[in-house]
Design an enzyme around this catalytic site. Structure first.
Site, PDB file in Angstrom:
ATOM      1  N   LYS A  23       0.817  -1.147  -0.095  1.00 26.96           N
ATOM      2  CA  LYS A  23       0.038  -0.022   0.027  1.00 26.96           C
ATOM      3  C   LYS A  23       0.855   1.255  -0.061  1.00 26.96           C
ATOM      4  O   LYS A  23       0.702   2.258  -0.727  1.00 26.96           O
ATOM      5  CB  LYS A  23      -0.941   0.048   1.129  1.00 26.96           C
ATOM      6  CG  LYS A  23      -1.714  -1.074   1.522  1.00 26.96           C
ATOM      7  CD  LYS A  23      -2.761  -1.147   2.510  1.00 26.96           C
ATOM      8  CE  LYS A  23      -2.105  -1.239   4.020  1.00 26.96           C
ATOM      9  NZ  LYS A  23      -1.484  -2.452   4.360  1.00 26.96           N
ATOM     10  N   ARG A  83      -9.478   0.816   9.118  1.00 24.44           N
ATOM     11  CA  ARG A  83      -8.994  -0.517   9.394  1.00 24.44           C
ATOM     12  C   ARG A  83     -10.010  -1.075  10.232  1.00 24.44           C
ATOM     13  O   ARG A  83      -9.988  -2.356  10.583  1.00 24.44           O
ATOM     14  CB  ARG A  83      -7.754  -0.426  10.183  1.00 24.44           C
ATOM     15  CG  ARG A  83      -6.270  -0.780   9.495  1.00 24.44           C
ATOM     16  CD  ARG A  83      -5.059  -0.601  10.473  1.00 24.44           C
ATOM     17  NE  ARG A  83      -4.185  -1.219  10.434  1.00 24.44           N
ATOM     18  CZ  ARG A  83      -3.077  -0.710   9.757  1.00 24.44           C
ATOM     19  NH1 ARG A  83      -2.977   0.413   9.115  1.00 24.44           N
ATOM     20  NH2 ARG A  83      -1.823  -1.301   9.751  1.00 24.44           N
ATOM     21  N   ARG A  98      12.161  -6.335   4.984  1.00 20.60           N
ATOM     22  CA  ARG A  98      12.279  -5.025   4.373  1.00 20.60           C
ATOM     23  C   ARG A  98      12.918  -3.894   5.227  1.00 20.60           C
ATOM     24  O   ARG A  98      13.031  -4.151   6.440  1.00 20.60           O
ATOM     25  CB  ARG A  98      10.684  -4.603   4.092  1.00 20.60           C
ATOM     26  CG  ARG A  98       9.997  -4.134   5.236  1.00 20.60           C
ATOM     27  CD  ARG A  98       8.611  -3.500   4.929  1.00 20.60           C
ATOM     28  NE  ARG A  98       7.614  -3.318   6.070  1.00 20.60           N
ATOM     29  CZ  ARG A  98       6.566  -3.134   5.909  1.00 20.60           C
ATOM     30  NH1 ARG A  98       5.700  -2.744   4.890  1.00 20.60           N
ATOM     31  NH2 ARG A  98       5.476  -2.884   7.216  1.00 20.60           N
ATOM     32  N   ARG A 144      11.373  -1.537  10.835  1.00 12.88           N
ATOM     33  CA  ARG A 144      10.314  -0.979  11.744  1.00 12.88           C
ATOM     34  C   ARG A 144      10.551  -1.876  13.011  1.00 12.88           C
ATOM     35  O   ARG A 144      10.540  -3.092  12.659  1.00 12.88           O
ATOM     36  CB  ARG A 144       9.106  -1.170  11.049  1.00 12.88           C
ATOM     37  CG  ARG A 144       8.867   0.219  10.194  1.00 12.88           C
ATOM     38  CD  ARG A 144       7.591   0.054   9.265  1.00 12.88           C
ATOM     39  NE  ARG A 144       6.277  -0.757  10.252  1.00 12.88           N
ATOM     40  CZ  ARG A 144       5.295  -0.745   9.576  1.00 12.88           C
ATOM     41  NH1 ARG A 144       5.104  -0.014   8.280  1.00 12.88           N
ATOM     42  NH2 ARG A 144       4.196  -1.132  10.148  1.00 12.88           N
ATOM     43  N   ARG A 202      -0.319  -8.615  13.774  1.00  8.36           N
ATOM     44  CA  ARG A 202      -0.792  -7.564  12.854  1.00  8.36           C
ATOM     45  C   ARG A 202      -1.521  -8.403  11.944  1.00  8.36           C
ATOM     46  O   ARG A 202      -2.747  -7.846  11.296  1.00  8.36           O
ATOM     47  CB  ARG A 202       0.207  -6.931  12.097  1.00  8.36           C
ATOM     48  CG  ARG A 202       0.848  -5.841  13.162  1.00  8.36           C
ATOM     49  CD  ARG A 202       2.461  -5.664  12.833  1.00  8.36           C
ATOM     50  NE  ARG A 202       2.513  -4.820  11.341  1.00  8.36           N
ATOM     51  CZ  ARG A 202       3.754  -4.770  10.638  1.00  8.36           C
ATOM     52  NH1 ARG A 202       4.729  -5.520  11.062  1.00  8.36           N
ATOM     53  NH2 ARG A 202       3.696  -4.279   9.678  1.00  8.36           N
TER      54      ARG A 202
HETATM   55  P1  AMP Z   1       1.072   0.608   9.182  1.00 15.13           P
HETATM   56  O1  AMP Z   1       2.233   1.565   9.141  1.00 15.13           O
HETATM   57  O2  AMP Z   1      -0.151   1.060   8.694  1.00 15.13           O
HETATM   58  O3  AMP Z   1       1.294  -0.810   9.175  1.00 15.13           O
HETATM   59  O4  AMP Z   1       0.697   1.001  10.904  1.00 15.13           O
HETATM   60  C1  AMP Z   1       1.334   0.474  11.804  1.00 15.13           C
HETATM   61  C2  AMP Z   1       0.604   0.691  13.081  1.00 15.13           C
HETATM   62  O5  AMP Z   1       0.100   1.642  13.391  1.00 15.13           O
HETATM   63  C3  AMP Z   1      -0.191  -0.650  13.197  1.00 15.13           C
HETATM   64  O6  AMP Z   1       0.163  -2.038  13.294  1.00 15.13           O
HETATM   65  C4  AMP Z   1      -1.289  -0.236  14.315  1.00 15.13           C
HETATM   66  O7  AMP Z   1      -0.676  -0.278  15.341  1.00 15.13           O
HETATM   67  C5  AMP Z   1      -1.161   1.368  14.014  1.00 15.13           C
HETATM   68  N1  AMP Z   1      -2.237   1.740  13.110  1.00 15.13           N
HETATM   69  C6  AMP Z   1      -2.097   2.269  11.885  1.00 15.13           C
HETATM   70  N2  AMP Z   1      -2.930   2.679  11.236  1.00 15.13           N
HETATM   71  C7  AMP Z   1      -3.978   2.475  12.147  1.00 15.13           C
HETATM   72  C8  AMP Z   1      -5.492   2.443  11.911  1.00 15.13           C
HETATM   73  N3  AMP Z   1      -6.277   2.777  10.989  1.00 15.13           N
HETATM   74  N4  AMP Z   1      -6.452   2.128  13.030  1.00 15.13           N
HETATM   75  C9  AMP Z   1      -5.618   1.565  14.295  1.00 15.13           C
HETATM   76  N5  AMP Z   1      -4.413   1.295  14.266  1.00 15.13           N
HETATM   77  C10 AMP Z   1      -3.449   1.769  13.359  1.00 15.13           C
END
Ligand code: AMP
Length: 216
Positions: A13, A88, A127, A162, A173
């Site tokens: 994404k 989400r 990654r 990360r 996740r």
């Molecule tokens: P991402 O970079 O999108 O993989 O997000 C990293 C982490 O941020 C996720 O595993 C969640 O802990 C938190 N997070 C990001 N976006 C959301 C969302 N829309 N709702 C809830 N938690 C989020």
């Protein structure tokens, strides 16, 4: 044009969103990036969500909806928003619909990026990203340049992994995705907004499939 990129962690994404920003002058709204930024700058909210993020769980709807509301109200829409990693949950999807409605806007497409689970695990555990521009590298398919100069921004950069890109957090996740986020596929299908693309394959192939959806 406002779109959502929907898919599990590692579906690509962020990579595709960054491409759309460059090519279509759209604005990427990644709640993951916003939350990481809040952590780095040590805000109260950033400190509050750190442990939840590292474990791979979702932070509260209230926090992420608040972040998106701020961005939508800031007036910097470019040629449209790309929602990346948001919504989400069903509550977030409802809230996004209401926020866009308030701004006199709507959604043009929800693009589901499909990638099988083995590939997600392989991608995520390999990654790293350029700390300067966010370009994504992969130990197997796109290794970090030997000279330490990022191929995207041309800067000598640090390449970071990360904290939540480890096997234990990844399991959580993926579970969060299947339990809380995947119901959005049915939700947007029923609303008539859903399109699905194959997220496997080269970045350019996936980008072409997304362009195909946007041109329809
Ligand atoms: P991402 O970079 O999108 O993989 O997000 C990293 C982490 O941020 C996720 O595993 C969640 O802990 C938190 N997070 C990001 N976006 C959301 C969302 N829309 N709702 C809830 N938690 C989020």
């Amino acid at each position: 044009m406002n779109i959502i990129l929907l898919g599990p962690p590692g579906a690509g994404k962020g990579t595709q969103a960054r491409r759309l920003v460059e090519q279509r002058n759209m604005v990427q709204l990644s709640t993951g990036d916003m939350l990481r930024e809040a952590r780095t700058s040590g805000t109260e909210m950033g400190n509050k969500v750190a442990a939840v993020m590292d474990a791979g769980n979702l932070v509260t709807d209230e926090i992420v909806i608040g972040l998106i509301r701020e961005k939508l109200e800031s007036g910097n829409a470019g040629d449209g928003f790309i929602f990346d990693g948001f919504p989400r949950t069903l509550a977030q999807a409802d809230a996004l619909g209401a926020l866009l409605h308030e701004e006199g806007q709507g959604l043009d497409a929800v693009i589901e990026m499909q990638v099988d689970d083995d590939e997600l695990v392989a991608r995520i555990t390999a990654r790293s990203t350029c700390a300067n521009c966010g370009e994504v590298y992969n130990d197997n398919t796109k290794p970090i340049p030997g000279d330490g100069v990022c191929t995207a921004c041309g800067q000598k950069a640090e390449f970071k992994r990360r904290a939540d890109d480890n096997e234990e957090s990844l399991k959580t996740r993926l579970l969060a995705y299947y339990k809380q986020t995947s119901p959005l596929i049915g939700y947007y299908y029923a609303k008539g907004d859903l399109a699905s693309v194959n997220g496997l394959g080269e970045i350019e192939e996936v980008a072409a499939a997304i362009e195909g959806v946007l041109k329809d």
